[in-house]
Write a protein that holds these residues in place. Structure first.
Motif, PDB file in Angstrom:
ATOM      1  N   TYR A 186       0.848  -1.185   0.000  1.00 34.57           N
ATOM      2  CA  TYR A 186       0.000   0.000   0.000  1.00 34.57           C
ATOM      3  C   TYR A 186       0.888   1.241   0.000  1.00 34.57           C
ATOM      4  N   SER A 189      -5.478   5.477  -6.505  1.00 32.82           N
ATOM      5  CA  SER A 189      -5.561   6.627  -5.610  1.00 32.82           C
ATOM      6  C   SER A 189      -6.981   6.893  -5.132  1.00 32.82           C
ATOM      7  N   THR A 238      -3.585   3.736   0.563  1.00 28.09           N
ATOM      8  CA  THR A 238      -4.299   3.319  -0.633  1.00 28.09           C
ATOM      9  C   THR A 238      -3.506   2.213  -1.314  1.00 28.09           C
ATOM     10  N   VAL A 241      -0.814   7.796   2.034  1.00 30.82           N
ATOM     11  CA  VAL A 241      -1.330   9.026   1.435  1.00 30.82           C
ATOM     12  C   VAL A 241      -1.197  10.205   2.391  1.00 30.82           C
ATOM     13  N   ARG A 263      -3.644   7.333   6.497  1.00 30.03           N
ATOM     14  CA  ARG A 263      -4.516   7.038   5.372  1.00 30.03           C
ATOM     15  C   ARG A 263      -3.666   6.382   4.283  1.00 30.03           C
ATOM     16  N   THR A 282      -9.174   4.447  -0.513  1.00 32.47           N
ATOM     17  CA  THR A 282      -8.321   4.742   0.631  1.00 32.47           C
ATOM     18  C   THR A 282      -8.956   4.200   1.893  1.00 32.47           C
ATOM     19  N   LYS A 283      -8.139   3.982   2.901  1.00 31.79           N
ATOM     20  CA  LYS A 283      -8.633   3.539   4.204  1.00 31.79           C
ATOM     21  C   LYS A 283      -7.757   4.119   5.284  1.00 31.79           C
TER      22      LYS A 283
END
Length: 216
Positions: A147, A166, A161, A150, A159, A169-170
């Motif tokens: 990952y 892009s 992704t 971000v 955060r 996101t989590k």
């Protein structure tokens, strides 16, 4: 103690069984033999020595002709007496090793403890132990990725992704992240050659024979 051993056994099976997990039972005898023959770092002895008072004979001894570290006494009485003395000595030395190992581990943890900090653009693994249909969660890798970080929202939340995307996101806790060092390079082990196609993704079974030191 039994649960800790089961966790160690499952961890090793997850490294060697196929991705479909159909052959995990075939690896159990080999994992048990390796576990019994490897000296535990904290105790200073192998499980075989602690349980039976002697080391087990491995198949590799036939090729290397490694001599045994003990001779068998002629009489049964002398053998029992020798075995009893060896087990008693092993027990006392194991207690001393465990005490020293516990103190050293505490000092090392206090010295090495650092807050994990990632910057936007860093590549990381994401710990996501979710269940997948038809597969045992114990034999599958809980790490996904890589990952891309971000944003650093706070000291403990980030955060992220998926690499190459892009939009999805989590927000996750920092304890669920592990730095990704690139293809064939892992922060917890040595570099793997580029021709090994199984080395760039955590969770794909490695078909290499490696020497693993197990800590009980």
């Amino acid at each position: 103690m039994v649960e800790r051993f089961n966790a160690t056994l499952v961890t090793q099976l997850a490294k060697y069984c196929e991705e479909d997990q159909h052959d995990w039972d075939e690896w159990v005898p080999y994992m048990l033999m390796a576990y019994h023959a490897v000296e535990h770092e904290a105790m200073g002895f192998t499980p075989s020595r602690l349980m039976f008072g002697r080391e087990i004979c491995l198949p590799v001894y036939l090729a290397t002709r490694k001599p045994l570290d003990e001779g068998l006494p002629v009489s049964h009485t002398k053998y029992v007496w020798t075995l009893q003395c060896r087990i008693e000595e092993t027990r006392h030395r194991t207690i001393q090793h465990l005490k020293i190992a516990g103190q050293a581990m505490g000092r090392w943890y206090n010295e090495q403890a650092r807050d994990a900090v990632y910057s936007p653009g860093d590549q990381v693994w994401f710990h996501n132990p979710c269940k997948r249909p038809g597969k045992s969660p114990k034999l599958q890798s809980p790490w996904e990725g890589p990952y891309t970080v971000v944003e650093r929202i706070s000291a403990v939340t980030y955060r992220i992704t998926p690499a190459g995307s892009s939009r999805r996101t989590k927000v996750v806790h920092v304890d669920r992240l592990w730095r990704h060092s690139g293809k064939g390079v892992f922060t917890w082990g040595p570099r793997v050659s580029d021709h090994d196609s199984n080395s760039d993704i955590v969770g794909v079974t490695a078909r290499r024979i490696v020497t693993v030191t197990l800590v009980w």
